[in-house]
Design a protein around this motif. Structure first.
Motif, PDB file in Angstrom:
ATOM      1  N   GLN A  23       0.786  -1.228   0.000  1.00 42.82           N
ATOM      2  CA  GLN A  23       0.000   0.000   0.000  1.00 42.82           C
ATOM      3  C   GLN A  23       0.822   1.284   0.000  1.00 42.82           C
ATOM      4  O   GLN A  23       0.412   2.273  -0.596  1.00 42.82           O
ATOM      5  CB  GLN A  23      -0.930   0.015   1.223  1.00 42.82           C
ATOM      6  CG  GLN A  23      -2.126  -0.897   1.103  1.00 42.82           C
ATOM      7  CD  GLN A  23      -3.093  -0.399   0.048  1.00 42.82           C
ATOM      8  OE1 GLN A  23      -2.980  -0.760  -1.115  1.00 42.82           O
ATOM      9  NE2 GLN A  23      -4.029   0.437   0.435  1.00 42.82           N
ATOM     10  N   PRO A  26       5.170   1.045  -3.024  1.00 43.11           N
ATOM     11  CA  PRO A  26       5.343   1.170  -4.481  1.00 43.11           C
ATOM     12  C   PRO A  26       5.346   2.610  -4.985  1.00 43.11           C
ATOM     13  O   PRO A  26       6.266   3.021  -5.705  1.00 43.11           O
ATOM     14  CB  PRO A  26       4.155   0.376  -5.042  1.00 43.11           C
ATOM     15  CG  PRO A  26       3.849  -0.628  -3.982  1.00 43.11           C
ATOM     16  CD  PRO A  26       4.085   0.095  -2.686  1.00 43.11           C
ATOM     17  N   ALA A  27       4.334   3.394  -4.616  1.00 41.20           N
ATOM     18  CA  ALA A  27       4.270   4.779  -5.096  1.00 41.20           C
ATOM     19  C   ALA A  27       5.416   5.608  -4.530  1.00 41.20           C
ATOM     20  O   ALA A  27       5.996   6.448  -5.230  1.00 41.20           O
ATOM     21  CB  ALA A  27       2.929   5.398  -4.722  1.00 41.20           C
ATOM     22  N   ALA A  28       5.749   5.369  -3.251  1.00 40.78           N
ATOM     23  CA  ALA A  28       6.830   6.136  -2.631  1.00 40.78           C
ATOM     24  C   ALA A  28       8.165   5.832  -3.297  1.00 40.78           C
ATOM     25  O   ALA A  28       8.954   6.742  -3.589  1.00 40.78           O
ATOM     26  CB  ALA A  28       6.896   5.824  -1.134  1.00 40.78           C
ATOM     27  N   ALA A  30       8.655   4.654  -6.329  1.00 40.89           N
ATOM     28  CA  ALA A  30       8.654   5.165  -7.702  1.00 40.89           C
ATOM     29  C   ALA A  30       8.972   6.658  -7.721  1.00 40.89           C
ATOM     30  O   ALA A  30       9.754   7.133  -8.557  1.00 40.89           O
ATOM     31  CB  ALA A  30       7.303   4.894  -8.355  1.00 40.89           C
ATOM     32  N   GLU A  31       8.375   7.408  -6.790  1.00 39.92           N
ATOM     33  CA  GLU A  31       8.646   8.843  -6.712  1.00 39.92           C
ATOM     34  C   GLU A  31      10.093   9.108  -6.320  1.00 39.92           C
ATOM     35  O   GLU A  31      10.769   9.961  -6.913  1.00 39.92           O
ATOM     36  CB  GLU A  31       7.708   9.498  -5.696  1.00 39.92           C
ATOM     37  CG  GLU A  31       7.970  10.984  -5.496  1.00 39.92           C
ATOM     38  CD  GLU A  31       7.100  11.597  -4.413  1.00 39.92           C
ATOM     39  OE1 GLU A  31       7.444  12.698  -3.934  1.00 39.92           O
ATOM     40  OE2 GLU A  31       6.081  10.974  -4.027  1.00 39.92           O
ATOM     41  N   ARG A  34      12.580   8.299  -9.065  1.00 44.16           N
ATOM     42  CA  ARG A  34      12.495   9.283 -10.142  1.00 44.16           C
ATOM     43  C   ARG A  34      13.178  10.593  -9.764  1.00 44.16           C
ATOM     44  O   ARG A  34      13.860  11.214 -10.590  1.00 44.16           O
ATOM     45  CB  ARG A  34      11.025   9.542 -10.483  1.00 44.16           C
ATOM     46  CG  ARG A  34      10.823  10.506 -11.656  1.00 44.16           C
ATOM     47  CD  ARG A  34       9.357  10.722 -11.965  1.00 44.16           C
ATOM     48  NE  ARG A  34       8.653  11.432 -10.901  1.00 44.16           N
ATOM     49  CZ  ARG A  34       7.815  10.879 -10.045  1.00 44.16           C
ATOM     50  NH1 ARG A  34       7.548   9.582 -10.119  1.00 44.16           N
ATOM     51  NH2 ARG A  34       7.220  11.593  -9.115  1.00 44.16           N
ATOM     52  N   THR A 209       9.118  11.338   1.428  1.00 50.43           N
ATOM     53  CA  THR A 209       8.415  10.680   0.327  1.00 50.43           C
ATOM     54  C   THR A 209       7.424   9.652   0.867  1.00 50.43           C
ATOM     55  O   THR A 209       6.282   9.557   0.396  1.00 50.43           O
ATOM     56  CB  THR A 209       9.421  10.000  -0.613  1.00 50.43           C
ATOM     57  OG1 THR A 209      10.376  10.969  -1.065  1.00 50.43           O
ATOM     58  CG2 THR A 209       8.714   9.403  -1.819  1.00 50.43           C
ATOM     59  N   ARG A 212       4.399  11.412   2.266  1.00 52.89           N
ATOM     60  CA  ARG A 212       3.442  11.826   1.229  1.00 52.89           C
ATOM     61  C   ARG A 212       2.598  10.637   0.777  1.00 52.89           C
ATOM     62  O   ARG A 212       1.385  10.772   0.548  1.00 52.89           O
ATOM     63  CB  ARG A 212       4.180  12.454   0.043  1.00 52.89           C
ATOM     64  CG  ARG A 212       4.691  13.863   0.321  1.00 52.89           C
ATOM     65  CD  ARG A 212       5.127  14.554  -0.957  1.00 52.89           C
ATOM     66  NE  ARG A 212       6.331  13.968  -1.524  1.00 52.89           N
ATOM     67  CZ  ARG A 212       7.564  14.309  -1.175  1.00 52.89           C
ATOM     68  NH1 ARG A 212       7.758  15.230  -0.241  1.00 52.89           N
ATOM     69  NH2 ARG A 212       8.614  13.752  -1.757  1.00 52.89           N
ATOM     70  N   ALA A 213       3.229   9.469   0.651  1.00 58.86           N
ATOM     71  CA  ALA A 213       2.469   8.273   0.292  1.00 58.86           C
ATOM     72  C   ALA A 213       1.456   7.936   1.381  1.00 58.86           C
ATOM     73  O   ALA A 213       0.319   7.539   1.091  1.00 58.86           O
ATOM     74  CB  ALA A 213       3.420   7.098   0.063  1.00 58.86           C
ATOM     75  N   ARG A 216      -1.529  10.321   1.065  1.00 56.40           N
ATOM     76  CA  ARG A 216      -2.437   9.945  -0.022  1.00 56.40           C
ATOM     77  C   ARG A 216      -3.280   8.740   0.375  1.00 56.40           C
ATOM     78  O   ARG A 216      -4.484   8.691   0.092  1.00 56.40           O
ATOM     79  CB  ARG A 216      -1.633   9.648  -1.293  1.00 56.40           C
ATOM     80  CG  ARG A 216      -0.991  10.874  -1.930  1.00 56.40           C
ATOM     81  CD  ARG A 216      -0.431  10.549  -3.301  1.00 56.40           C
ATOM     82  NE  ARG A 216       0.688   9.617  -3.232  1.00 56.40           N
ATOM     83  CZ  ARG A 216       1.961   9.977  -3.160  1.00 56.40           C
ATOM     84  NH1 ARG A 216       2.287  11.265  -3.103  1.00 56.40           N
ATOM     85  NH2 ARG A 216       2.920   9.067  -3.132  1.00 56.40           N
ATOM     86  N   THR A 217      -2.648   7.767   1.026  1.00 60.67           N
ATOM     87  CA  THR A 217      -3.380   6.575   1.447  1.00 60.67           C
ATOM     88  C   THR A 217      -4.445   6.930   2.472  1.00 60.67           C
ATOM     89  O   THR A 217      -5.588   6.468   2.392  1.00 60.67           O
ATOM     90  CB  THR A 217      -2.409   5.534   2.030  1.00 60.67           C
ATOM     91  OG1 THR A 217      -1.455   5.165   1.027  1.00 60.67           O
ATOM     92  CG2 THR A 217      -3.147   4.290   2.492  1.00 60.67           C
TER      93      THR A 217
END
Length: 236
Positions: A23, A26-28, A30-31, A34, A209, A212-213, A216-217
């Protein structure tokens, strides 16, 4: 957060537990990959009982870990702990169950068959102690540390379960119903733990980071509350 460092390069060895890996991570990651291509980020997975000793021994730099109310646990003093979020426990019931979509008390599930994690897992201890506080001992017949398996058993009508909200957000679907337990105050608290003398200035950025994830969650998932330190900040 300043004592965790800012910016920088190098390698970060991150530990995580399964529901966070699904949960939050993954998004954290990826950010972070990048925006910080100069940092080599490595992920390994385990439970807190496995990750914390590796942090102390500096085999990991940082790790996502959790603790439950009613299950006393202190992080080693040499670790820096950053609280990210807290989760309610969600009641899973089979489709058509009388409690489906209802607000009930924990005692209303006294005569149900229960599905839980292994007997030595924190979640099972928290569930058993919450039930004891409500005046009964749950009849646990089936155990699995895989919340997907727990949800499958519930869907099949084999019993009821309490699962953390991070797991519930990915497992609840048209074949699994939930109930709100009005007198259940037990939560799971997720923190980022930082190894002693990590010396890596990029860890502060990774923490931001992950925060922030977590924000959002929490914004899209009921039963998840951002830690006060981050809830008071304006999102960037």
């Amino acid at each position: 957060m300043r004592n965790l460092g800012e910016g920088g390069a190098g390698r970060i060895r991150l530990g995580s537990f399964p529901t966070a890996s699904r949960q939050l991570v993954p998004a954290a990651l990826a950010e972070f990959v990048r925006t910080h291509p100069e940092v080599e980020l490595i992920l390994d997975e385990g439970e807190p009982s496995e990750l914390v000793p590796r942090l102390v021994e500096r085999e990991l730099d940082v790790a996502l870990a959790y603790r439950y109310d009613l299950v006393p646990m202190r992080w080693p003093a040499e670790l820096t702990a950053v609280h990210l979020l807290s989760e309610d426990l969600v009641a899973f019931v089979s489709p058509g169950h009388p409690a489906s979509g209802q607000t009930i008390t924990l005692r209303d599930l006294e005569h149900e068959t229960w599905i839980a994690t292994s007997a030595d897992a924190q979640c099972a201890h928290a569930v058993e102690r919450a039930c004891a506080a409500a005046g009964f001992a749950p009849e646990i017949r089936y155990r699995s540390n895989n919340y997907s398996v727990v949800a499958s058993f519930v869907r099949s009508g084999l019993g009821v379960a309490l699962v953390p909200a991070l797991a519930a957000t990915t497992l609840a679907d048209g074949d699994t119903d939930t109930a709100t337990i009005s007198d259940l105050t037990v939560q799971r608290h997720v923190s980022l733990l930082v190894a002693p003398r990590h010396g890596n200035p990029a860890i502060g950025k990774l923490t931001e980071t992950l925060a922030r994830a977590a924000r959002r969650t929490a914004s899209r998932s009921p039963g998840i509350t951002l830690a006060p330190e981050f809830a008071s900040r304006r999102p960037r």
